[in-house]
Design an enzyme around this catalytic site. Structure first.
Site, PDB file in Angstrom:
ATOM      1  N   CYS A 137       0.830  -1.217   0.000  1.00 24.95           N
ATOM      2  CA  CYS A 137       0.000   0.000   0.000  1.00 24.95           C
ATOM      3  C   CYS A 137       0.857   1.257   0.000  1.00 24.95           C
ATOM      4  O   CYS A 137       0.354   2.346  -0.250  1.00 24.95           O
ATOM      5  CB  CYS A 137      -0.958   0.005   1.186  1.00 24.95           C
ATOM      6  SG  CYS A 137      -0.127   0.058   2.769  1.00 24.95           S
ATOM      7  N   CYS A 191      -2.733  -2.695   8.708  1.00 26.19           N
ATOM      8  CA  CYS A 191      -2.442  -1.338   9.191  1.00 26.19           C
ATOM      9  C   CYS A 191      -2.058  -1.390  10.672  1.00 26.19           C
ATOM     10  O   CYS A 191      -1.156  -0.662  11.108  1.00 26.19           O
ATOM     11  CB  CYS A 191      -3.648  -0.423   8.997  1.00 26.19           C
ATOM     12  SG  CYS A 191      -4.452  -0.624   7.393  1.00 26.19           S
ATOM     13  N   ASP A 208       2.221   2.684   2.577  1.00 27.67           N
ATOM     14  CA  ASP A 208       2.097   3.486   3.793  1.00 27.67           C
ATOM     15  C   ASP A 208       3.357   3.362   4.657  1.00 27.67           C
ATOM     16  O   ASP A 208       3.999   2.321   4.681  1.00 27.67           O
ATOM     17  CB  ASP A 208       0.872   3.052   4.601  1.00 27.67           C
ATOM     18  CG  ASP A 208      -0.426   3.420   3.885  1.00 27.67           C
ATOM     19  OD1 ASP A 208      -0.332   4.063   2.825  1.00 27.67           O
ATOM     20  OD2 ASP A 208      -1.504   3.087   4.385  1.00 27.67           O
ATOM     21  N   CYS A 264      -3.033   5.443   5.435  1.00 25.52           N
ATOM     22  CA  CYS A 264      -4.500   5.419   5.416  1.00 25.52           C
ATOM     23  C   CYS A 264      -5.066   5.742   6.798  1.00 25.52           C
ATOM     24  O   CYS A 264      -4.339   5.788   7.788  1.00 25.52           O
ATOM     25  CB  CYS A 264      -4.972   4.036   4.969  1.00 25.52           C
ATOM     26  SG  CYS A 264      -4.728   2.799   6.243  1.00 25.52           S
TER      27      CYS A 264
HETATM   28 FE1  FES Z   1      -1.707  -0.018   4.236  1.00 19.33          FE
HETATM   29 FE2  FES Z   1      -3.515   0.979   5.844  1.00 19.33          FE
HETATM   30  S1  FES Z   1      -3.779   0.485   3.747  1.00 19.33           S
HETATM   31  S2  FES Z   1      -1.412   0.711   6.243  1.00 19.33           S
END
Ligand code: FES
Length: 130
Positions: free
Chosen positions: A35, A104, A37, A60
């Site tokens: 993702c 996450c 992040d 996110c």
């Molecule tokens: Fe990857 Fe939330 S979508 S940390």
């Protein structure tokens, strides 16, 4: 049922402990390649207690809520408790996360563990003997 709990929304909208600790005793940064992040955790440790903790999360809403909750769960607690904090405990404290958002909360667990690794690398004498 709403996708996100009230607690997730609260910690996303009003994240606790956002920021940087300039003279942190331990800093941990992790990312999720899928993702993209990124989460960074700063720890201040005194006498084996996490006296302060801050985070910066580029990610996110669930990652922000997880960082916020995770920092609340370890602030003022012994280092041993911070070390054993699991992503399940973070997700439970948030009253759950949707299955595809569990990773996450894993970022929060990993970032804290990395920050503690950094702390022990700088203070090897503090490392608990196995
Ligand atoms: Fe990857 Fe939330 S979508 S940390």
């Amino acid at each position: 049922m709403a996708l996100y709990s009230e607690k997730v929304m609260d910690h996303f909208r009003n994240p606790r402990n956002v920021g940087v600790i300039e003279d942190a005793d331990g800093v941990g940064e992790v990312g999720n390649a899928k993702c993209g992040d990124i989460m960074k955790i700063y720890l201040k440790i005194d006498d084996d207690i996490v006296t302060d903790v801050k985070f910066e999360t580029f990610g996110c809403g669930s990652a922000i809520a997880s960082s916020s909750m995770a920092t609340e769960l370890i602030k003022g607690r012994p280092v041993s408790e911070a070390l054993s904090l699991t992503n399940q405990a973070v997700a439970e404290a948030l009253d759950g996360l949707p299955p595809h958002k569990i990773h996450c909360s894993v970022l929060a667990e990993e970032a804290i563990k990395n920050a503690l690794d950094d702390y022990y690398a700088k203070h090897p004498e503090k490392k608990p003997q196995a």
